[in-house]
Design a protein around this motif. Structure first.
Motif, short mmCIF file in Angstrom:
data_model
loop_
_atom_site.label_atom_id
_atom_site.label_comp_id
_atom_site.label_asym_id
_atom_site.label_seq_id
_atom_site.Cartn_x
_atom_site.Cartn_y
_atom_site.Cartn_z
N GLN A 2 0.85 -1.20 0.00
CA GLN A 2 0.00 0.00 0.00
C GLN A 2 0.88 1.24 0.00
O GLN A 2 1.93 1.25 0.63
N HIS A 4 0.82 5.29 0.96
CA HIS A 4 0.09 6.38 1.63
C HIS A 4 0.91 7.65 1.54
O HIS A 4 2.14 7.61 1.60
N VAL A 45 3.48 -1.72 3.74
CA VAL A 45 2.94 -0.36 3.79
C VAL A 45 4.08 0.63 3.58
O VAL A 45 5.09 0.58 4.28
#
Ligand code: FAD
Ligand code: FES
Ligand code: FES
Lengths: 286, 159
Positions: A2, A4, A45
């Motif tokens: 992911q 971000h 992440v």
């Protein structure tokens, strides 16, 4: 993976603290992306810190400097006053990679990647730079020398992120210098790196910090080497004692880029030369 | 895998794309936007064949994520010429035969254009250091350096 891109460190910490699996922060990406592309390490992440306010700041604060977490090497070199006050720190950062890498690489990334050969890290140790850290348990400020704990490892806890670095007040009659040995002139990893930061009182060294890279599992701050030159005017005896103390602190690996014997010897040679450069810089500024 | 929607500016034109979080800006330029000027030589920041500028700053597009292009202004080698008229650096590279296979050339043009914008009067040493991250396996660099020095001299005369 992911991706971000939070707008605040609070959000970055929230994402990191609650992340499932492995996390990396993305500053310039010159380590993170190399590792990702080479399939060495892909985090679950990835948290880009570059859209957070203040991360590109280079500002005078408390008499010293605050360097935002995403300031690149190129931005540091372009700041004439920073380069004047901390030539060693700026030259160490500037040695990293090519022009293209300079456009992205940061001090914080160089530190947190945890390489014992990272060029800016000995210069930060010698300059006594500290880091502002924020995490799930609040904020803390620690000396940069407490952050690397081994190859690829730092003392940061899960969810903790560095928000900025603080360079102390330069003060009078002081200067730093960084030298590294590499087999060519550009684009190589330090076989040995050495940073020296000095203050003089007249011709006598009143304060000193000496740091070595690439000669142990982590960057070293060598107090014995500093003690060898404090109280001297960097005469031949002091330089010999400095070189001996620097070599004695080494615990290097043996590899194709440098044998144990070679690295240990070169550490002493670079310590002498870096100390002379720092000393001459102070005298030239008077 | 969820895709990321990115809006950016490339060579002055607005562009939008969807990318995987792991995709690099180089992948996006070449595979999604059909801008194949930037080349992949290494993928690890060592060769400079993928050089582009992001908000005016020279970088390796293989070490930038596509997602990071959001809101940025990107220039590639395709943006160097103005319509049909080549940039002075491009003219000089032809004149000096400063290329052979040409793989390194887009990166070197983008890099040297960035250099001359920052420093219109570089020394040969400065040009060589600036290009330390742009590898060329064909030319031996000398013609490249001479082409850049001569372009810089011409541009100084013209301004
Ligand atoms: C071609 C090339 C040549 C190079 N040459 C050299 C060299 O000569 N000398 C040298 O020392 N290095 C060299 N490097 C590596 C150097 O570019 C990196 O170590 C760089 O300084 C890392 O900074 P970054 O901003 O790119 O970090 P990133 O890759 O973005 O991150 C590196 C690490 O830091 C962590 N991190 C980033 N920001 C934060 C934060 N705010 N808080 C907590 N953790 C954070 C990340 O999680 C990651 O683990 C080279 C790299 C390349 C590609
Ligand atoms: S492909 Fe990016 S530097 Fe080689
Ligand atoms: S012309 Fe072939 S690599 Fe440069």
């Amino acid at each position: 993976m992911q991706y971000h891109s939070p707008a605040s460190f609070e959000d970055a910490v929230g994402i990191a603290a609650s992340a499932d699996g492995t996390t990396r922060f993305l500053a310039g990406g010159t380590d993170v992306l190399v590792q990702l592309r080479a399939d060495v390490f892909t985090p679950d992440v990835l948290i880009d810190v570059k859209n957070i306010e203040g991360v590109k700041d280079i500002v005078c604060e408390d008499g010293g400097w605050r360097i935002g977490a995403a300031v690149s090497g190129a931005e540091m070199s372009e700041n004439a006053e920073l380069a004047r006050q901390w030539p060693g720190l700026v030259e160490a950062m500037d040695l990293i990679g090519s022009t293209q890498v300079q456009g992205r690489a940061t001090l914080v990334g160089n530190l947190c990647n945890g390489s014992p050969a990272a060029d800016s890290v000995p210069a930060m140790f010698a300059a006594d730079v500290s880091a502002n850290i924020t995490g799930p348990n609040g904020e803390r400020r620690v000396a940069v020398s407490e952050i690397p704990v081994g190859p690829g490892k730092t003392s940061l806890e899960k969810g903790e992120v560095i928000t900025a670095l603080h360079i102390p007040q330069r003060g009078d009659n002081a200067a730093d210098a960084y030298l590294r040995f590499i087999p060519r002139t550009e684009m190589d990893i330090a076989v040995v790196g050495c940073a020296v930061n000095l203050r003089l009182d007249g011709d006598t060294i009143s304060e000193a910090r000496v740091s070595l890279g690439a000669v142990a599992p982590k960057v070293l701050l060598v107090d014995e080497a500093a003690q060898a030159i404090i109280g001297t005017s960097l005469d031949e005896n002091a330089l010999n004692a400095l070189a001996a103390a620097a070599s004695a602190a080494c615990n290097p690996i043996n590899d194709k880029r440098g044998t144990i014997k070679f690295r240990t010897h070169v550490a002493g040679v670079l310590a002498r030369r870096a100390a002379k450069i720092a000393y001459d810089r102070v005298r030239a500024s008077k | 895998m969820s895709m990321i929607h990115v809006s950016t500016t490339i060579n002055g034109d607005e562009a939008e794309f969807l990318c995987d979080p792991r995709e690099t800006l180089l992948d996006v330029l070449r595979d999604k936007l059909a801008l194949t000027g930037a080349k992949e030589g290494c993928g690890t920041g060592d060769c400079g064949a993928c050089s582009v500028t992001v908000d005016g700053r020279l970088v390796c597009s293989c070490l930038v994520l596509g997602a990071e292009a959001q809101g940025k202004s990107i220039t590639t080698v395709e943006g160097i010429a103005e319509g049909e008229s080549l940039h002075p650096l491009q003219e000089k590279f032809i004149e000096y035969a400063a290329l052979q296979c040409g793989i390194c050339t887009p990166g070197i043009l983008v890099a040297t254009k960035a250099l001359l914008e920052k420093n219109p009067d570089p020394t040969e040493t400065e040009v060589r250091y600036w290009l330390a991250g742009n590898l060329c396996r064909c030319t031996g660099y000398d013609k490249i350096i001479r082409a850049v020095m001569d372009t810089a001299a011409d541009l100084r005369k013209a301004s």
